[in-house]
Design an enzyme around this catalytic site. Structure first.
Site, mmCIF file in Angstrom:
data_model
loop_
_atom_site.group_PDB
_atom_site.id
_atom_site.type_symbol
_atom_site.label_atom_id
_atom_site.label_comp_id
_atom_site.label_asym_id
_atom_site.label_seq_id
_atom_site.Cartn_x
_atom_site.Cartn_y
_atom_site.Cartn_z
ATOM 1 N N HIS A 69 0.812 -1.219 0.000
ATOM 2 C CA HIS A 69 0.000 0.000 0.000
ATOM 3 C C HIS A 69 0.841 1.262 0.000
ATOM 4 O O HIS A 69 0.374 2.325 -0.389
ATOM 5 C CB HIS A 69 -0.955 0.008 1.203
ATOM 6 C CG HIS A 69 -0.339 0.473 2.473
ATOM 7 N ND1 HIS A 69 0.226 -0.388 3.377
ATOM 8 C CD2 HIS A 69 -0.203 1.719 2.993
ATOM 9 C CE1 HIS A 69 0.682 0.309 4.408
ATOM 10 N NE2 HIS A 69 0.438 1.580 4.191
ATOM 11 N N ASP A 86 0.147 -7.769 1.284
ATOM 12 C CA ASP A 86 0.531 -6.364 1.258
ATOM 13 C C ASP A 86 2.045 -6.192 1.285
ATOM 14 O O ASP A 86 2.577 -5.367 2.010
ATOM 15 C CB ASP A 86 -0.110 -5.612 2.426
ATOM 16 C CG ASP A 86 -0.174 -4.114 2.156
ATOM 17 O OD1 ASP A 86 0.164 -3.700 1.036
ATOM 18 O OD2 ASP A 86 -0.543 -3.369 3.074
ATOM 19 N N GLY A 115 2.830 6.026 8.918
ATOM 20 C CA GLY A 115 4.128 6.242 8.290
ATOM 21 C C GLY A 115 5.132 5.173 8.650
ATOM 22 O O GLY A 115 6.159 5.037 7.995
ATOM 23 N N ASN A 116 4.844 4.401 9.728
ATOM 24 C CA ASN A 116 5.694 3.254 10.063
ATOM 25 C C ASN A 116 5.432 2.073 9.132
ATOM 26 O O ASN A 116 6.137 1.058 9.194
ATOM 27 C CB ASN A 116 5.455 2.783 11.502
ATOM 28 C CG ASN A 116 6.271 3.542 12.524
ATOM 29 O OD1 ASN A 116 5.723 4.253 13.365
ATOM 30 N ND2 ASN A 116 7.587 3.410 12.462
ATOM 31 N N SER A 117 4.416 2.175 8.289
ATOM 32 C CA SER A 117 4.064 1.070 7.391
ATOM 33 C C SER A 117 5.281 0.600 6.604
ATOM 34 O O SER A 117 5.964 1.386 5.961
ATOM 35 C CB SER A 117 2.997 1.513 6.399
ATOM 36 O OG SER A 117 1.795 1.792 7.052
ATOM 37 N N GLY A 135 -6.605 -28.063 -3.438
ATOM 38 C CA GLY A 135 -7.837 -28.310 -4.172
ATOM 39 C C GLY A 135 -8.948 -28.897 -3.338
ATOM 40 O O GLY A 135 -9.642 -29.822 -3.783
ATOM 41 N N VAL A 136 -9.140 -28.358 -2.108
ATOM 42 C CA VAL A 136 -10.247 -28.799 -1.263
ATOM 43 C C VAL A 136 -10.889 -27.585 -0.602
ATOM 44 O O VAL A 136 -10.257 -26.544 -0.459
ATOM 45 C CB VAL A 136 -9.783 -29.773 -0.152
ATOM 46 C CG1 VAL A 136 -9.316 -31.080 -0.743
ATOM 47 C CG2 VAL A 136 -8.684 -29.137 0.702
ATOM 48 N N ILE A 176 -12.442 -26.570 3.039
ATOM 49 C CA ILE A 176 -12.267 -27.101 4.390
ATOM 50 C C ILE A 176 -12.938 -26.203 5.416
ATOM 51 O O ILE A 176 -13.258 -25.037 5.137
ATOM 52 C CB ILE A 176 -10.770 -27.246 4.742
ATOM 53 C CG1 ILE A 176 -10.049 -25.904 4.540
ATOM 54 C CG2 ILE A 176 -10.120 -28.346 3.931
ATOM 55 C CD1 ILE A 176 -8.586 -25.927 4.926
#
Length: 486
Positions: A121, A151, A222-224, A280-281, A283
């Site tokens: 982001h 992200d 801003g710490n992102s 492919g299940v 659950i």
């Protein structure tokens, strides 16, 4: 009222700092040896000095479309004209032209040749990306790859000299109470350091692959994308979100555990995209009453509710199987299985242990690729029951006929019982069943008539069980539910 806030990145417009909401998650990583427990440090100064050269501030530039909304209009030369233009208020003369907006975030260098990890982001939609280093130098960066599901973004700068970088720690060995230090660009105040402890582990917010470390180290907007360090200077988390009533730090922050993103970063560097394993299940988790109805000793593992065409079906997995082990490791629940399958290499043959009819079976399944499998069609929804009906297990149910199946867009061979109605104070309603649900199995055996369901109820009672396991389908999605038979 307290709420969970995903990091917004500070933004600048017209020379003033504004804030804009954005999502954050992230990753990084190479496993390292377990660090021994330590006493409280006298100072974090040596650690901060050691890792600072590898932490970066990130500024992105984005073209913002012209505004067409209503707003105040001031005569040329008005003192309010400059004020409102600076703060981005529309309909000021000259404001409606496309403009440039800057956003701020954090990141860190992971190799001397210029690879940098941050949040997706932070750089999403950016026209230009500038990296500011602790030394004051700046370099343009190009985007290598992103993974919106976690992200994560990987960037690359071309530097004339090797860059300082940080190593990745093993987040699985981090313990509640361990000291940690966060560094980044909070509120545009670059290269800020905060310290605290790990408050909790294995926090889940909203994503499929969530595994957060909770910390009381101060984390703000801003710490992102910034790193969370252990006392050895290794990155064991990426700062992502805070729980706050006002958008500021109150000591409840979340950093994505480094091990979650280990393979993501490697795949983005190698392929520019992710390549996750696919079993492919469909659950679901097992509840205590479902375990009792199935005769299981514990409510653990992942219950297979449907096996569409794919790797698991090719290997012989069946609806109603309980997956207890994947590739040699115990499966605790669905979340555990999903993450481990995603981390497994595409095309790898893995041993999957299932419990079926009270017995353990091992299947060898060659994993597919999840990205290619996503978006496949699902069976049509069931919505309009009719025909013969009875009150069973607190529900009015009726068999589906070939004519009804055709009318509803299902294949003519579809069988089962449709829930026509049920009371809101019934056990079935509390367990999540609703009118229009299609019951296709009871006691892990197909049901096509009211007599079939009668027989399954009797069998459960004769076996001394308190509940009967039903497989229902709603909107094309299967789900197991255990209902009391007494």
């Amino acid at each position: 009222m307290t709420s969970l806030a995903l990091f917004p990145s500070p933004r600048r417009a017209g020379g003033r700092v504004l804030t804009a909401m954005a999502i954050a998650l992230a990753l990084a990583i190479t496993p390292v040896a377990r660090a021994e427990a330590r006493v409280a440090p006298d100072t974090f100064a040596d650690l901060a000095e050691k890792v600072s050269p590898a932490v970066v501030n990130i500024t992105t530039t984005t073209t913002v479309a012209a505004s067409t909304g209503p707003g105040p209009v001031f005569p040329p030369g008005s003192p309010f004209e400059d004020l409102f233009r600076d703060f981005g208020i529309p309909n000021v003369p000259g404001h409606n032209a496309p403009r440039r907006s800057n956003a701020l975030g954090s990141g860190y260098v992971i190799s001397e040749d210029g690879y940098i990890v941050t949040n997706n982001h932070v750089i999403d939609g950016a026209d230009e990306i500038q990296i500011e280093f602790f030394s004051g130098d700046t370099l343009p960066a190009k985007l290598i790859g992103t993974d919106p599901k976690t992200d994560v973004a990987v960037l690359k700068v071309e530097s004339p000299k090797p860059l300082p970088f940080v190593a990745f720690g093993d987040s699985d060995v981090v313990r509640v109470g361990d000291w940690v230090m966060a560094m980044g660009n909070p509120l545009g105040q670059g290269f800020s350091v905060s310290a605290g402890i790990v408050s909790a582990r294995n926090r889940e917010l909203s994503g499929t692959y969530d595994d957060y470390l909770q910390t009381d180290a101060a984390i703000n907007r801003g710490n992102s994308g910034g790193p969370l360090f252990n006392m050895d200077g290794q990155v064991i988390g990426m700062n992502t979100a805070i729980l706050s009533p006002n958008g500021g730090s109150i000591g409840i922050g979340f950093s994505m555990a480094s091990n979650v993103v280990n393979k993501v970063v490697g795949q983005l560097k190698e392929f520019g995209e992710t390549r996750r394993g696919w079993l492919g299940v469909k659950i679901q988790d097992i509840t205590p009453d479902m375990a009792e109805a199935m005769g299981l000793e514990t409510a653990s593992g992942a219950l297979v509710s449907e096996v569409p065409e794919g790797p698991a079906a090719d290997a012989g997995m069946l609806s109603g199987d309980v997956i207890t082990s994947f590739d040699g490791g115990e499966v605790k629940d669905t979340r555990d299985l999903v993450r481990r399958v995603a981390d497994a290499p595409v095309g790898q043959a893995v041993r999957v242990v299932v419990t079926r009819d009270g017995k353990s079976e091992t299947l060898l399944i060659t994993l597919g690729r999840r990205e290619l499998a996503e978006g496949e069609s699902v069976p049509a929804a069931v919505s309009r029951p009719q025909a013969a009906e009875r009150d069973m297990l607190g529900m009015i149910v009726t068999p589906i006929t070939p004519e009804i199946a055709t009318e509803m867009g299902l294949s003519s061979g579809t069988t089962g019982l449709i829930v026509k109605s049920l009371e809101e104070d019934s056990q079935a309603y509390e367990k999540g069943l609703r009118a229009g649900d299609l019951i296709t199995e009871a006691g892990q055996q197909p049901v096509a008539s009211l007599g079939d369901l009668d027989a399954r109820i009797k069998e459960a009672k004769d076996a001394g069980r308190k509940s009967l396991l039903l497989l229902i389908r709603r909107g094309g999605e299967p789900r197991f539910v255990a209902l009391p038979v007494e």
